[in-house]
Structures are given as structure tokens and as C-alpha cells.
Design a protein around this motif. Structure first.
Motif, PDB file in Angstrom:
ATOM      1  N   VAL A   4      -1.209   2.854  14.039  1.00 29.45           N
ATOM      2  CA  VAL A   4      -1.784   2.802  12.739  1.00 29.45           C
ATOM      3  C   VAL A   4      -1.602   1.446  12.041  1.00 29.45           C
ATOM      4  N   LEU A   5      -2.710   1.037  11.529  1.00 26.62           N
ATOM      5  CA  LEU A   5      -2.625  -0.112  10.548  1.00 26.62           C
ATOM      6  C   LEU A   5      -2.817   0.343   9.154  1.00 26.62           C
ATOM      7  N   PRO A   6      -1.827   0.396   8.344  1.00 27.05           N
ATOM      8  CA  PRO A   6      -2.032   1.139   7.046  1.00 27.05           C
ATOM      9  C   PRO A   6      -2.904   0.541   6.287  1.00 27.05           C
ATOM     10  N   VAL A   7      -3.246  -0.864   6.097  1.00 19.73           N
ATOM     11  CA  VAL A   7      -4.002  -1.475   5.287  1.00 19.73           C
ATOM     12  C   VAL A   7      -5.531  -1.000   5.464  1.00 19.73           C
ATOM     13  N   GLN A   8      -5.898  -0.817   6.774  1.00 17.95           N
ATOM     14  CA  GLN A   8      -7.252  -0.114   6.875  1.00 17.95           C
ATOM     15  C   GLN A   8      -7.590   1.005   6.210  1.00 17.95           C
ATOM     16  N   TYR A   9      -6.763   1.784   5.851  1.00 12.50           N
ATOM     17  CA  TYR A   9      -6.892   3.156   5.054  1.00 12.50           C
ATOM     18  C   TYR A   9      -6.768   3.352   3.636  1.00 12.50           C
ATOM     19  N   GLN A  10      -6.498   2.046   2.936  1.00 14.24           N
ATOM     20  CA  GLN A  10      -5.918   1.934   1.760  1.00 14.24           C
ATOM     21  C   GLN A  10      -6.831   1.478   0.841  1.00 14.24           C
ATOM     22  N   PRO A  11      -7.101   2.469  -0.260  1.00 19.37           N
ATOM     23  CA  PRO A  11      -8.286   1.902  -1.269  1.00 19.37           C
ATOM     24  C   PRO A  11      -7.734   1.122  -2.271  1.00 19.37           C
ATOM     25  N   PRO A  12      -8.481   0.457  -3.029  1.00 19.46           N
ATOM     26  CA  PRO A  12      -8.027  -0.449  -4.123  1.00 19.46           C
ATOM     27  C   PRO A  12      -7.701   0.304  -5.175  1.00 19.46           C
ATOM     28  N   LEU A  13      -6.946  -0.210  -6.191  1.00 16.07           N
ATOM     29  CA  LEU A  13      -6.716   0.359  -7.363  1.00 16.07           C
ATOM     30  C   LEU A  13      -8.125   0.352  -8.460  1.00 16.07           C
ATOM     31  N   PRO A  14      -8.226   1.403  -9.175  1.00 18.10           N
ATOM     32  CA  PRO A  14      -9.333   1.558 -10.148  1.00 18.10           C
ATOM     33  C   PRO A  14      -9.538  -0.066 -10.699  1.00 18.10           C
ATOM     34  N   ALA A  15     -10.738  -0.438 -11.043  1.00 22.40           N
ATOM     35  CA  ALA A  15     -10.858  -1.624 -11.837  1.00 22.40           C
ATOM     36  C   ALA A  15     -10.757  -1.329 -13.323  1.00 22.40           C
ATOM     37  N   SER A  16     -10.966  -0.019 -13.654  1.00 21.42           N
ATOM     38  CA  SER A  16     -10.844   0.524 -14.882  1.00 21.42           C
ATOM     39  C   SER A  16      -9.684   0.257 -15.733  1.00 21.42           C
ATOM     40  N   MET A  17      -8.596  -0.292 -15.063  1.00 22.61           N
ATOM     41  CA  MET A  17      -7.241  -0.522 -15.566  1.00 22.61           C
ATOM     42  C   MET A  17      -7.457  -1.661 -16.469  1.00 22.61           C
ATOM     43  N   ILE A  18      -8.359  -2.711 -16.224  1.00 21.86           N
ATOM     44  CA  ILE A  18      -8.463  -3.576 -17.172  1.00 21.86           C
ATOM     45  C   ILE A  18      -9.714  -3.248 -18.114  1.00 21.86           C
ATOM     46  N   ARG A  19      -9.575  -2.959 -19.199  1.00 20.21           N
ATOM     47  CA  ARG A  19     -10.517  -2.616 -20.246  1.00 20.21           C
ATOM     48  C   ARG A  19     -10.789  -3.735 -21.031  1.00 20.21           C
ATOM     49  N   ARG A  20     -12.319  -3.984 -21.060  1.00 20.27           N
ATOM     50  CA  ARG A  20     -12.726  -5.027 -21.869  1.00 20.27           C
ATOM     51  C   ARG A  20     -13.541  -4.393 -23.118  1.00 20.27           C
ATOM     52  N   SER A 473      -2.620  22.298 -12.406  1.00 12.78           N
ATOM     53  CA  SER A 473      -4.011  22.364 -12.368  1.00 12.78           C
ATOM     54  C   SER A 473      -4.492  21.175 -13.096  1.00 12.78           C
ATOM     55  N   ILE A 474      -3.637  19.968 -12.975  1.00 10.51           N
ATOM     56  CA  ILE A 474      -4.273  18.843 -13.647  1.00 10.51           C
ATOM     57  C   ILE A 474      -4.769  18.114 -12.347  1.00 10.51           C
ATOM     58  N   PRO A 475      -5.862  17.221 -12.941  1.00 11.72           N
ATOM     59  CA  PRO A 475      -6.628  16.319 -11.924  1.00 11.72           C
ATOM     60  C   PRO A 475      -5.762  15.360 -10.924  1.00 11.72           C
ATOM     61  N   SER A 476      -6.169  15.440  -9.985  1.00 17.68           N
ATOM     62  CA  SER A 476      -5.417  14.454  -8.696  1.00 17.68           C
ATOM     63  C   SER A 476      -5.317  13.013  -9.130  1.00 17.68           C
ATOM     64  N   HIS A 477      -4.236  12.578  -9.234  1.00 15.29           N
ATOM     65  CA  HIS A 477      -4.172  11.215  -9.669  1.00 15.29           C
ATOM     66  C   HIS A 477      -3.901  10.245  -8.596  1.00 15.29           C
ATOM     67  N   LEU A 478      -3.940  10.708  -7.359  1.00 16.23           N
ATOM     68  CA  LEU A 478      -3.705   9.949  -6.177  1.00 16.23           C
ATOM     69  C   LEU A 478      -5.247   9.511  -5.576  1.00 16.23           C
ATOM     70  N   ILE A 479      -5.390   8.302  -5.318  1.00 19.66           N
ATOM     71  CA  ILE A 479      -6.677   7.851  -4.707  1.00 19.66           C
ATOM     72  C   ILE A 479      -6.416   7.564  -3.016  1.00 19.66           C
ATOM     73  N   VAL A 480      -7.071   8.624  -2.358  1.00 19.13           N
ATOM     74  CA  VAL A 480      -6.948   8.475  -1.137  1.00 19.13           C
ATOM     75  C   VAL A 480      -8.145   7.761  -0.394  1.00 19.13           C
ATOM     76  N   GLY A 481      -7.942   7.197   0.720  1.00 20.46           N
ATOM     77  CA  GLY A 481      -9.058   6.568   1.551  1.00 20.46           C
ATOM     78  C   GLY A 481      -9.986   7.496   2.069  1.00 20.46           C
ATOM     79  N   GLU A 482     -11.197   6.926   2.369  1.00 21.66           N
ATOM     80  CA  GLU A 482     -12.146   8.027   3.157  1.00 21.66           C
ATOM     81  C   GLU A 482     -11.922   7.993   4.541  1.00 21.66           C
TER      82      GLU A 482
END
Lengths: 542, 249, 322
Positions: A4-20, A473-482
Motif C-alpha cells: 500500500v502506498l498511502p499517498v496514492q489514495y490521499q485527497p487534498p484539503l479543500p481549497a475553500s480553506m483560503i477565502r478571498r 447526525s452531523i455531516p461527515s467531516h472526513l474527505i476520503v479518496g475515491e
């Protein structure tokens, strides 16, 4: 056997964390906003108030109450808290007890050998403590000074204007699983400040977002360890602090355990493992459970009761993983967010506090002189850190943790040489890959561990003992790779100490409400983002 | 409309109870204290009543030692206008506390005085009704519905097998139950504003009353379970146990 | 010490259940101190069942009649009790929703102390010594009460006694009073779905149900409890989509703590146990006698849930009908 090469399945953080976009018209205006009420953030706020009592200071904290997301061993070097409260004596601080005796042991499956305590690991005169309690106490001090503490309000994103950070938006609360507002919905709040202090702790989301936006790198990537900790009620006091090396960890993993007395009838026990381990089935929670049955620990715990359980990552990269810059326009980074941890001495709390205090001084003088937190003025903080014991201590041990990347035996010899030469051996920086770039070998499933519910517990029981207060019942806060394949799902299931991930058939099942914010999978897999305030653990003793 | 809410500071409901060294109270070391959850319904109701009236004042009152000021600030952060701290150690006798509260509430001349239906520490379930009786005011307890119009209130509360409906003229005392509303959380702005709201301190001294706490003890450990029997034939035996032994039916 | 006054409840001319229990508690205390027990019933017309109160422990039965007593009338009852209170050493009520409403009013009127949800009461010298749960039952407080205390006895704490007492009937005058609170009636409860964290009874289903449609069995059992039960589920069946997410018990650190928890076809994964083990009474129904759920259950039945659950539903319905 697959790899298993972990980085292959790792999504990026959402770009929306920097707000313009612009903060809302209703935004709260502060002079300084601290994100994270841990030892670094609170020390910063307190020192800042001392330097400039007229400043309006706010501290955002994602936990529902101060200290509830705080976890550390902890044996604390009191040098920083003494500096922050020069009028107080050590007895005034909320420590559990002074360290008078200590022992380091090398463990095998059935036995243990006491080894000489390495010079870096000597703790006599320091204090065993619950960092939760220390943080609650610091919060009380800050509160009486008039500092605005906002527990239950996680920061979701940074407002930026050009290259400058100008504020923060908090996470809304009261959403249902589909993200729709319920009748207790609370809108996000915008806060603007002349300086934002990122004191998010280990693997902070905004810190990552800011560094990636501003291109702030480091000589080595930051590497992390995962620590799983339990606090036990015990029948007799423990007479010394214990550190161990060796079993139950395999040769390809760097780490060790501790057991500390916490007053007459409690102990803390925990296991820390570098996330550059090579075995995809390594499971830190399970390893700790097995470890508690070892003849060294079993007699300490037997007849006792598990009071609390928790887990957290630790930035372990040390000197070469420090960010190239600690500050920018309108922003500074302190504590674990910056990576001020010295692994050979297992210390970070006093560096965190000291960095907060140094940042406070730089911010106070920047605001006093220019009225704004420009990068040029705030760079005084970078210089102060470079001239401080934080940098000199971390430089002295700069390659020790890194020496263990190829396994324990070679590492131990190299580390001994480094200690003898004060860091001069081997001279050059040992280059490290990111943890996610280290390939993991999938082993055939080992014998499943069956907890006895007396001394050992399943992950779900453990999460229960973390006091996890997340609404189901809160929305999932985890971003999982496809399309995560089965063996990667297995890897996540072993990695996560809180049972968030499960493999069912060839599918990955995500139980997001179990998450206790340790950030381990943020390092190696699915990404963590801030969620509704007050979610996650409610530690009291960690 | 002028509304007072009486507030208690209590240990968080998930607190692990450890008996203190005195044998009559809990060990408070490390315990997280929160506003009494039922009082939060009262706070929310007070804010909603004032909003509905369009004008007025909401006042939160708490009897207790200094730590209760933190709880009062939480109420102010939710949106209550001002706070009164009756500073002193509460009595073990609820009537003594009710007397202190009644005396101070009388001077406020409120249209309504709200309580939680019980405090989750001592489960006394009496202060609100006692205060009403001492003040000579109408009182509806454990209300899950409260509507006010034209100087009168109509209420509903859960009773065995139904919902009891009642009405009374204002001023009156109400104790609030779950279901009355969804209490709001303090907002960030509310927390900031709370620091500037008035919090008056009135030193008081509660009488010792007619109650002496003899001891506080943990309940017996859960007994080991048993298999009642096999199949539908075991149902009568189970029912017998639930009725006479476990007493949950 | 002269006598103990036990205030009994009636609704629509029928004594409420629990009268015998309350008289038993009063009787035991009275017998300790050589005192008598008076039962007080406030009604607006004839009340059935008064003739049995002597055998249940009452020396005298006092009847107060007033038109306002058609519904519960706290102001009138308080005035009635206050008029005769000088004769009594203590006042007992059942800690029902009515008793809990009444007790503190009476106490305040008498200048007396009030002890709620008492599970045990005895004489201790000149005092009444009571035991009562505090901190949601996580601790028990023992308290000595002086004066003329008002004691609200938790239902289910005492078994009825058989006493050969006269139970002589007497009438008491209802003094003039101001009816400040007007109870207008009792309406049927709405049939709202209770949350698993709020319901007094939770009937939970797991994989053993075999199919989503079999949750209907549990709905029927819950319905038999009237408005106080709701249906819960293990995570396995929530994930399988058999029932909505809100029904799930035992995912995170949250717990349900009903008085009665019935686990049907749930093997007892630890995550589930973590969520429900603080229930007061746990009943498990499962085919596998070695299922972990039986280790935490107070009472278990091994066997086919498709036979057992309908039988239980019928039995509960019968109990509730009485």
C-alpha cells in the motif's frame, strides 16, 4: 502480500480553506485572534495581554470546553510556565506530582531489561501532569484577565486579502447529515483581526492550508507519530515514571511507551508509534492493549479501572521539519502547528508555551509600532525563535529521530553517536520522505485481538471512554479518496485508533462520528476538516 | 414583559460520580460544571417570551458560591439581559433557598419567574413551586408548552397517561421541562456581549433549615443477569420479573 | 408523634394506582413510632376504592369534596392540607407527576422541608430518615428531616401491606381558597415518535430480525407500552438501511439510559453495549445463548424472536390495559 502506498489514495484539503471573499458586515473585530486554546495559544494570549493590556484578544477553540481536545503524556519541563507566571511557585501550578524516580526498559514479549536512562530522557525535577488540567487552569487565568475565550467555535477557513491573512470564519453548527440546517442551526461567525495566531496543535488544517497557499516549505517534510493514551484508576501509587522501547512494536517501527504516576491513585499509560512504520496491519490501539498485559504493566493496572482513553498525533520531524517561515502578513504559527517537539527528550509542551510567548512579544511590538501585523514586523518572531532554546535544543537532536527511519537497531547505534557528539554526527541532514510516501506491506490478517473488557478494550469501547460528544447526525467531516481498495481500507482500519474506518468486503465504511480528532489519517489517508463545535472527545484527564 | 430565570450550576450529566472525603457530597476535582440542562429551557423560554412581547427585560438569578458567576455569564451569552448573583452557600434544605430567592424575586416585580423543572444534581424538584407558594403566585410545574397572551398563560405538562392543560393569570411561576423549546447555544457575539452586561452581586446567608445530609453513597453494582427461559413460554416469567422485581412496568 | 397524613390521588372518581404503596410506606413509619395513618382524598364527588384503604393500612380515610376538585387543583389541596396539618408529624405523597407538583407547595405552605423521589423512609430518633437517588440515580443520598416534612415516595419503592385497620371514613372541610392555577383537563398525548435518548422504554432490533420489514414486530411491541416506548436499532441494521439513522444506539460516546431496554436479535457488539449499558433494566431476546448481549442483560430469553416478541407484545398490552 501486497503493498500500500498511502499517498496514492490521499485527497487534498479543500481549497475553500483560503477565502478571498470579504468577511461579513457583522464580523467581530479583534486585535489578535488565536486559533486553538492549547498551551501555545493560551500562553500567547496571556503574554500578549501582559505586554499590551489594551488589546482585544480572542481565542477560538473547537472543543466544547477548554482542554477537552488536549492530550499529552505528560511530563512537563516547568521552565516555560514559570516564565509565564514569574510570581507563582511550582506548587501553584496544576501539576499532579514531581518526578523523583524514573526507569527506561527494553521490552521483549515476556520480559524487560532496565537500561541506563539516556541523557536526553532524564526527567527528575520535572512534573507529571494532565495537560487537560493545565489547559483548563491556563484558561481560568486568561479569563480573569479579560481575554475572550470561545470554546465550541472551530475555525473553518482563513480570510485573506492579497497576501495578508485578515480573519477567520467559524464552522456553522446544527446541520443535518445532508448539510441542511436544523432548528438549532447556528450560522458561521466571521472574525477579523490584525494578527491571526495559528495554535491549532498537531497537523492543524488551517496551518496546512496557509503554508500550501504561501508556499512555506521545510528542509524535510514534517513527519508524525500517533500516540494512544489511557488514564487508569489504580489500587496503589506508581513509584516512578516508566519509558519503554522494543516490544510490542515490530523492528520496522519507531516508538515506545510510557507509564506515569498521576497522584496516589491514577496512572497514565500510552504508546507512541512513528507513522513511517512499514507494516500495513500495525495497529497502535491494539498494540497498547496487548502491551498492558505485559508483566511490567499488568501488576500496575490490575484491580484498577480505565477512566479515560484518547489519541493524538505528534509532529516528530524536529529541527529539519520546521517551516521555513513561522510568520507572514497577518499570521504567526506557534506550538505543535509549527512542529516544536523534541522527540529524544519527549518534550513539546514547554516549547509550545515558549513559542506562544515569543510570538506575543513580537505581535505586541508590531502592533505598538506599526499598528498592523506586517510580515516584516512579525518576522521578529522568527528571529526570536531562532535565538531561543527551542531552536538550540532541536538543533542538538536534529537527526536522532530521523536515524530510525530504517529500523530500530541501526537507529539506536546512530542515535547514541549523535548524543555523544551533541548532534555533530553525522553532520548532514538525514533526508526523510513524507509519511504518506512510505510504502506499507500488507500482511495476511494476524490472529484477531479479543479484548477482555477488564484490562483491554475494543476501539469502540475506547471511543466511549474518550467521552465522544459528536452528534451522530452531523455531516461527515472526513474527505476520503475515491475507490479505496480493500487492502487500503484495511490499512485505515488498523491505523485509526477510534474505529472510524472499517473494511466490509472490499468496501471502506466510514463512521465519521467516532472521530476523536487525532489526525492520524489526515497524515496517511482521508483528510480531516473542522466540524461542528463541541464535537469529538471530552477529555478531562488526558 | 419582565421575566426572571433562576439558574443552577450543576456537574455535567456524564460526570463520573466520586464520593468526596466528607461522605456527604461528591468529589468535585476535575468535574465539569454546566448550566442545569432544564434551566436552559427556562432561559430559552424567557428570551422567546420577551421577544414575542416586543419589549421588556430578562434577568437571570443564581444562588451559590462564586463559581456560579461563570454559569450566569453563559446565560448572559445566550441573550439574557442582566444577572444577579445571590452570593452564598446554598442550604441543604430547599425551602431555605426558596425563601432567599422569593425575597429577592419579590423586589424585581416580574411578570413571570421561570425555573427548570429539576436540577440534575440533587433532583430536589421543589424550588420553583416553593418560591411561587412563598410569593403567593400561581405556579405551573414541568411545563412542556407555555403560551402567554393578554396577561394570562396557558400551559401543558406531561402527566401519567396524558397531557394536563392549565391556565393562570400573570404574574406567575413556571418550571420548564424538556420539549418546551430547543435552547439556543451562546453565539460568539453573545459571549463578547456577556462580558459587558451587568452582573450584580448580593451577599446572602441561607438558613440551615431542617435537613441534615447523613451520607452520599454509590448505588449497588449491577447484579449478574440471568436467562429466564427459552421461547415464548418464558414470557410470563419475564413479565413477572419486570413487574415485581425490576418494577419497570 | 400523632399521625402521618398520606395524600392519595384520584382521577375522575377513581383512586390512582399507587395508593396502597404509599399507605404501606406511611404504615411502616407510623408503626415504628406508634402513630396512626390518615389518608386524604380530594375529589368533587364519590370516589371508588376508598373502602379498601383500611386494609391497605389507613386508620382513617378523610374525604375532602369541592367542585374545583374535578381536576387536579393544587391551590385547593394545599389549603385543605394546611387546615389540618397541625395534627400531623409528616405528610406523604406519591412522587407521581401530580405528587411532585403538590409536595413542594404543601411544604412551603407549612414551612416544612420536602424530600422528593424517596425510595426508603424510616424513623431515626426524632427525625425521618429518607433515602433518595440523586445525580440521575448515580448516587444515593441519605437525609434526616426535622419538622413536619413532606415526603414524596417514588412509585415502585414499597409493596402494599395487608393491615386490619378500620379505615373509618371522615369528611374534612375544604377551607376557602384562591384558585390561582386552573387545571382545565387532561388530553390524550400526541403520538409523536420519541427519540431513543428520551424514551422510557427502548425496543431495539439487530441483524437477527433478518429483514427491514420485521421491524414492524418491534413497532407493535413499542406500541403496547403506550406513548413511552420507541424503537431503536444496532448500527449494523442502520447501515443496512433497515431503519433511519436516528434510531441508532451506541455509535459514539452517547448513551441511552431508559428504564427498560429490550434488545431483540442483537448479538451485542461492544459499540452497542457501550451505548445502552446504563439502561436501568436490560432484556435480551436472542437465538444464540452465547451472544454477548446476555452478559449485560438482566433478563434473557433464548429462542426464536418471531415467537417471543408477539407473545411479549400481547402480555405487555394486557398489563397496560389493567
Amino acid at each position: 502480500m501486497s503493498v500500500v502506498l498511502p499517498v496514492q489514495y490521499q485527497p487534498p484539503l479543500p481549497a475553500s480553506m483560503i477565502r478571498r471573499d470579504q468577511p461579513g458586515a457583522e464580523a467581530i473585530e479583534l486585535d489578535v485572534l488565536v486559533v486553538g486554546a492549547g498551551p501555545a495559544g493560551l500562553a500567547c494570549a496571556i503574554e500578549l495581554h501582559r505586554q499590551s493590556p489594551d488589546l482585544t484578544i480572542g481565542v477560538l477553540e473547537k472543543a466544547g470546553a477548554l482542554g477537552e481536545h488536549t492530550l499529552s503524556g505528560a511530563v512537563i519541563n516547568p521552565v516555560a510556565i514559570r516564565a509565564l507566571f514569574p510570581d507563582l511557585k511550582d506548587e501553584d501550578f496544576p501539576f499532579r506530582q514531581r518526578v523523583d524516580h524514573e526507569g527506561v526498559y527494553y521490552l521483549t514479549k515476556d520480559g524487560s531489561t532496565k537500561v541506563p536512562t539516556p541523557p536526553t530522557m532524564q526527567n527528575r525535577g520535572y512534573y507529571a501532569a494532565s495537560l487537560c488540567e493545565v489547559v483548563r487552569w491556563l484558561g481560568e487565568q486568561a479569563e480573569t484577565m479579560g481575554i475572550n475565550l470561545f470554546p465550541g467555535f472551530p475555525a473553518e477557513s482563513l480570510f485573506v486579502d492579497g497576501e495578508r491573512v485578515i480573519g477567520v470564519r467559524t464552522v456553522p453548527s446544527g446541520l443535518d447529515r445532508a448539510g441542511e440546517p436544523t432548528d438549532v442551526f447556528q450560522e458561521p461567525t466571521d472574525l477579523v483581526a490584525k494578527v491571526v495566531v495559528l495554535a491549532e496543535g498537531s497537523r492543524g488544517a488551517l496551518g496546512q492550508a496557509w503554508r500550501s497557499w504561501r508556499g512555506v516549505g521545510s528542509a524535510n517534510p514534517q513527519i508524525f507519530a500517533l500516540g494512544v493514551k489511557e488514564v487508569w484508576q489504580v489500587t496503589q501509587p506508581l513509584d516512578r515514571i516508566i519509558h519503554t522501547l522494543g516490544w510490542p512494536l515490530p523492528a520496522g517501527a519507531f516508538g515506545g511507551s510510557w507509564c506515569y504516576p498521576m497522584g496516589p491513585d491514577q496512572v497514565s499509560i500510552g504508546l507512541v508509534v512513528g507513522l513511517d512504520y512499514h507494516d500495513a496491519t500495525l495497529d497502535v490501539h491494539e498494540s497498547l492493549q496487548r502491551m498492558k498485559l505485559h508483566p511490567l504493566f499488568r501488576p500496575i493496572l490490575e484491580g484498577g479501572q480505565l477512566l479515560e482513553w484518547g489519541a493524538k498525533t505528534i509532529p516528530e520531524g524536529g529541527f529539519y521539519s520546521l517551516p521555513d517561515r513561522l510568520s507572514g502578513d497577518g499570521l504567526v504559527m506557534v506550538g505543535d502547528t509549527a512542529g516544536f517537539v523534541d522527540v529524544p527528550s519527549l518534550k513539546g509542551v514547554h516549547y509550545a508555551m515558549e513559542s506562544g510567548m515569543l510570538a506575543a512579544k513580537a505581535i505586541a511590538s508590531a502592533l505598538a509600532n506599526a499598528g498592523t501585523g506586517d510580515a516584516a514586523a512579525l518576522s521578529a518572531y522568527d528571529q526570536a525563535v531562532q535565538a531561543s532554546r527551542i531552536t538550540s535544543d532541536l538543533r542538538r537532536t536534529r537527526n536522532i529521530r530521523l536515524a530510525f527511519k530504517d529500523g530500530f537497531a541501526v537507529g539506536a547505534i546512530k542515535a547514541g553517536l549523535m548524543t555523544l557528539t551533541g548532534g555533530a554526527f553525522p553532520g548532514d541532514r538525514i533526508a526523510m520522505p513524507r509519511d504518506a510516501d512510505v510504502p506499507r506491506a500488507s500482511q495476511p490478517p494476524a490472529e484477531p485481538f479479543v479484548p477482555d473488557n477488564v484490562l483491554t478494550f475494543s476501539k469502540v469501547d475506547a471511543v466511549f471512554k474518550s467521552g465522544n460528544a459528536t452528534r451522530d447526525s452531523i455531516p461527515s467531516h472526513l474527505i476520503v479518496g475515491e475507490q479505496v481498495p480493500g487492502d487500503v481500507a484495511d490499512f485505515y482500519a488498523h491505523l485509526c485508533p477510534a474505529g472510524v474506518y472499517e473494511r466490509q468486503g472490499d468496501h471502506l465504511v466510514v463512521n465519521a462520528p467516532n472521530c476523536i480528532d487525532c489526525k492520524a489519517t489526515d497524515v496517511l489517508g482521508p483528510r480531516w476538516t473542522p466540524r461542528e463545535g463541541g464535537s469529538g472527545p471530552t477529555y478531562r484527564l488526558m | 414583559m419582565k421575566i426572571a430565570v433562576c439558574l443552577r450550576r450543576v456537574p455535567d450529566t456524564t460526570t463520573k460520580i466520586v464520593i468526596g472525603a466528607d461522605g456527604v457530597s461528591i468529589n468535585e476535582a476535575g468535574v465539569k460544571f454546566v448550566p442545569n440542562p432544564y434551566d436552559e429551557y427556562a432561559l430559552e423560554a424567557a428570551i422567546a417570551l420577551k421577544d414575542a412581547a416586543g419589549s421588556g427585560e430578562t434577568i437571570v438569578v443564581a444562588l451559590g458560591e462564586d463559581a456560579v458567576q461563570e454559569t450566569l455569564r453563559t446565560a448572559l451569552a445566550m441573550g439574557i439581559d442582566r444577572a444577579i448573583h445571590l452570593q452564598g452557600k446554598p442550604s441543604a434544605d430547599g425551602l431555605e433557598n426558596a425563601r432567599l430567592l422569593a425575597a429577592h424575586l419579590a423586589s424585581l416585580n416580574c411578570d413571570a419567574v421561570l425555573f427548570g423543572k429539576l436540577a440534575v444534581d440533587d433532583y430536589g424538584q421543589q424550588t420553583g413551586a416553593m418560591v411561587a407558594e412563598l410569593m403567593g403566585l400561581p405556579c405551573a410545574t414541568a411545563v412542556a408548552k407555555l403560551e402567554v397572551s393578554g396577561g394570562r398563560a396557558t400551559t401543558e405538562r406531561e402527566v401519567e397517561g396524558g397531557v394536563e392543560q392549565a391556565g393562570c393569570a400573570l404574574p406567575a411561576v413556571f418550571t420548564c421541562d424538556k420539549g418546551l423549546n430547543n435552547p439556543r447555544l451562546p453565539s460568539l457575539k453573545g459571549i463578547m456581549a456577556a462580558k459587558k452586561k451587568p452582573l450584580d452581586i448580593v451577599p446572602v446567608s441561607a438558613g440551615s433549615g431542617q435537613v441534615a445530609i447523613v451520607s452520599l453513597a454509590l448505588p449497588a453494582e449491577r447484579a449478574a443477569g440471568r436467562i429466564v427461559g427459552e421461547g415464548a413460554a418464558a414470557v410470563p416469567a419475564l413479565l413477572q420479573l419486570l413487574t415485581s422485581e425490576a418494577k419497570v412496568l | 408523634m400523632t399521625a402521618i397524613l398520606a395524600i392519595l390521588e384520584q382521577r375522575n372518581g377513581s383512586l390512582r394506582k399507587g395508593a396502597a404503596e404509599l399507605l404501606a410506606a406511611a404504615r411502616q413509619v407510623a408503626d415504628q413510632g406508634g402513630a396512626t395513618v390518615d389518608a386524604l382524598v380530594c375529589g368533587h364527588g364519590p370516589v371508588t376504592g376508598l373502602d379498601g384503604l383500611g386494609a391497605a393500612g389507613a386508620d382513617r380515610v378523610l374525604v375532602a369534596t369541592h367542585p374545583d376538585f374535578a381536576n387536579y387543583c393544587p391551590d385547593g389541596v394545599v389549603a385543605t392540607v394546611a387546615a389540618i396539618a397541625a395534627n400531623y408529624r409528616a405528610v406523604f405523597v406519591a412522587a407521581t407527576s401530580t405528587g411532585k407538583d403538590l409536595a413542594p407547595r404543601v411544604a412551603a405552605h407549612l414551612g416544612a422541608t420536602c424530600a422528593m423521589d424517596v425510595t426508603s423512609v424510616v424513623m431515626a430518633g426524632a427525625m425521618l430518615r429518607v433515602v433518595r437517588p440523586v445525580y440521575a440515580g448515580r448516587a444515593l443520598q441519605t437525609v434526616d428531616l426535622a419538622g413536619t416534612p413532606v415526603v414524596a415516595v417514588r412509585p415502585g419503592s414499597y409493596a402494599g401491606v395487608a393491615a386490619a385497620k378500620a379505615g373509618a371514613m371522615d369528611h374534612v372541610t375544604v377551607p376557602a381558597f384562591t384558585r390561582r392555577l386552573e387545571v382545565t383537563g387532561i388530553r390524550a398525548p400526541e403520538k409523536a415518535a420519541l427519540d431513543v435518548t428520551e424514551a422510557r422504554v427502548v425496543i431495539s432490533g439487530g441483524r437477527g430480525l433478518g429483514d427491514a420489514k420485521n421491524f414492524a414486530l418491534l413497532e407493535e411491541l413499542a406500541a403496547a407500552f403506550g406513548g413511552e416506548a420507541t424503537v431503536g436499532a444496532s448500527r449494523a441494521v442502520v447501515d443496512a438501511g433497515w431503519i433511519e439513522h436516528g434510531a441508532q444506539v451506541g455509535q459514539t460516546g452517547k448513551t441511552v439510559a431508559p428504564d427498560l431496554y429490550v434488545a431483540v436479535g442483537i448479538s451485542g457488539a461492544v459499540q452497542h453495549l457501550a451505548g445502552m449499558r446504563t439502561a436501568k433494566v436490560i432484556v435480551a431476546i436472542n437465538r444464540d445463548k452465547d451472544a454477548p448481549i446476555f452478559k449485560v442483560a438482566d433478563f434473557g430469553i433464548v429462542g426464536d424472536l418471531f415467537e417471543i416478541v408477539p407473545a411479549l407484545t400481547a402480555a405487555i398490552a394486557k398489563v397496560k390495559a389493567n
